[in-house]
Design a protein around this motif. Structure first.
Motif, PDB file in Angstrom:
ATOM      1  N   THR A 211       0.877  -1.328  -0.213  1.00 52.40           N
ATOM      2  CA  THR A 211       0.189  -0.055  -0.004  1.00 52.40           C
ATOM      3  C   THR A 211       0.768   1.207   0.004  1.00 52.40           C
ATOM      4  O   THR A 211       2.035   1.275   0.402  1.00 52.40           O
ATOM      5  CB  THR A 211      -1.040   0.041   1.452  1.00 52.40           C
ATOM      6  OG1 THR A 211      -0.182   0.202   2.481  1.00 52.40           O
ATOM      7  CG2 THR A 211      -1.694  -1.100   1.351  1.00 52.40           C
TER       8      THR A 211
ATOM      9  N   GLN B   4      -5.337   1.254  -3.587  1.00 57.51           N
ATOM     10  CA  GLN B   4      -4.314   1.490  -2.644  1.00 57.51           C
ATOM     11  C   GLN B   4      -3.623   2.779  -2.474  1.00 57.51           C
ATOM     12  O   GLN B   4      -3.035   3.121  -1.465  1.00 57.51           O
ATOM     13  CB  GLN B   4      -3.464   0.339  -2.680  1.00 57.51           C
ATOM     14  CG  GLN B   4      -4.085  -1.026  -2.386  1.00 57.51           C
ATOM     15  CD  GLN B   4      -3.165  -2.188  -2.964  1.00 57.51           C
ATOM     16  OE1 GLN B   4      -2.091  -1.988  -3.229  1.00 57.51           O
ATOM     17  NE2 GLN B   4      -3.513  -3.271  -2.653  1.00 57.51           N
ATOM     18  N   SER B   5      -3.443   3.498  -3.680  1.00 55.91           N
ATOM     19  CA  SER B   5      -2.740   4.756  -3.866  1.00 55.91           C
ATOM     20  C   SER B   5      -3.633   6.080  -3.751  1.00 55.91           C
ATOM     21  O   SER B   5      -3.149   7.088  -3.815  1.00 55.91           O
ATOM     22  CB  SER B   5      -2.007   4.708  -5.078  1.00 55.91           C
ATOM     23  OG  SER B   5      -2.596   4.846  -6.093  1.00 55.91           O
TER      24      SER B   5
END
Length: 230
Positions: A103, A176-177
């Motif tokens: 992550t 996740q970003s």
């Protein structure tokens, strides 16, 4: 001060995710990528780097074995899909150990150790945009310009009010970003809360488009939006 780094991983999707994370950190500079240990050693002979993101499970020569061949002061952050190597990685004097899929938040915490900045300082380097790789280009997209993101098999379409950017990436990896203003609302969709016009039954209206809201994500999405309104 810029920190040059090398990504060493034999999985193209893992490399792509790390490339995306590196692009979002101002003090990191990506020197290159290698897909096995020998390629990494050849690269380092010509161009030393400050930091290596090193996958443990590499063909022919493992990441642990490669670490033994590197200078003792070489900074390494191990990456792997398996938690079994955690203790051994710290025995190898690694900066950190990241579990895949990595992550952005955990990635940032690890690289801040290299910069010798406390993790609480991460707010100071928060960016308002992300880089999206489309073809050979890296396109900067402001987060506040994104309406929604649609997943199409191995491709993702980032939709703003003025353009549609297609990138070879999994929706899960891109998710996740992204910061908290974005939510997964369907197997194939992520939406920007700030662009929502209304929610009607199982439909989210954004910029003239109707995005499906699936039962799997409905409760979590509504709770998150409700908290933002309080």
């Amino acid at each position: 001060m810029s920190i040059s780094c090398l990504i060493v991983d034999d999985e193209p999707l893992a490399v792509q995710l790390l490339e995306s994370h590196v692009a979002q950190v101002p003090f990191l500079s990506l020197a290159g990528c290698a897909y096995h240990a020998i390629e990494a050693l050849t690269f380092l002979e010509k161009q030393p780097v400050d930091l290596i993101f090193l996958d443990i499970n590499l063909p022919h020569l493992s990441g642990m074995q490669l670490k033994e061949l590197l200078p003792i002061d070489q900074k390494v952050i191990f990456t792997t899909a398996y938690s079994d190597f955690a203790v051994e990685s710290y025995d190898k004097n690694a900066v950190d150990y990241l579990l895949k899929p990595v992550t952005y938040e955990r990635f940032l915490k690890a690289v801040l150790k290299v910069k010798k900045v406390e993790p609480t300082s991460k707010v100071n380097i928060h960016l308002d945009s992300i880089f999206v790789k489309s073809g050979k280009d890296f396109i900067r997209v402001r987060l506040n310009d994104i309406l929604y993101i649609e997943g199409l098999k191995d491709y993702v379409v980032v939709v703003t009010s003025t353009e549609r950017i297609i990138t070879y990436k999994r929706l899960k990896d891109l998710e996740q970003s992204l910061p908290n203003q974005f939510s997964r609302v369907h197997l194939s969709y992520i939406v920007n809360h700030e662009k929502i016009y209304k929610v009607v039954d199982n439909q989210i209206v954004i910029g003239g488009a109707q995005i499906p809201l699936s039962e799997k994500y409905r409760e979590g999405f509504l709770q998150k939006v409700y908290k933002e309104l309080l």
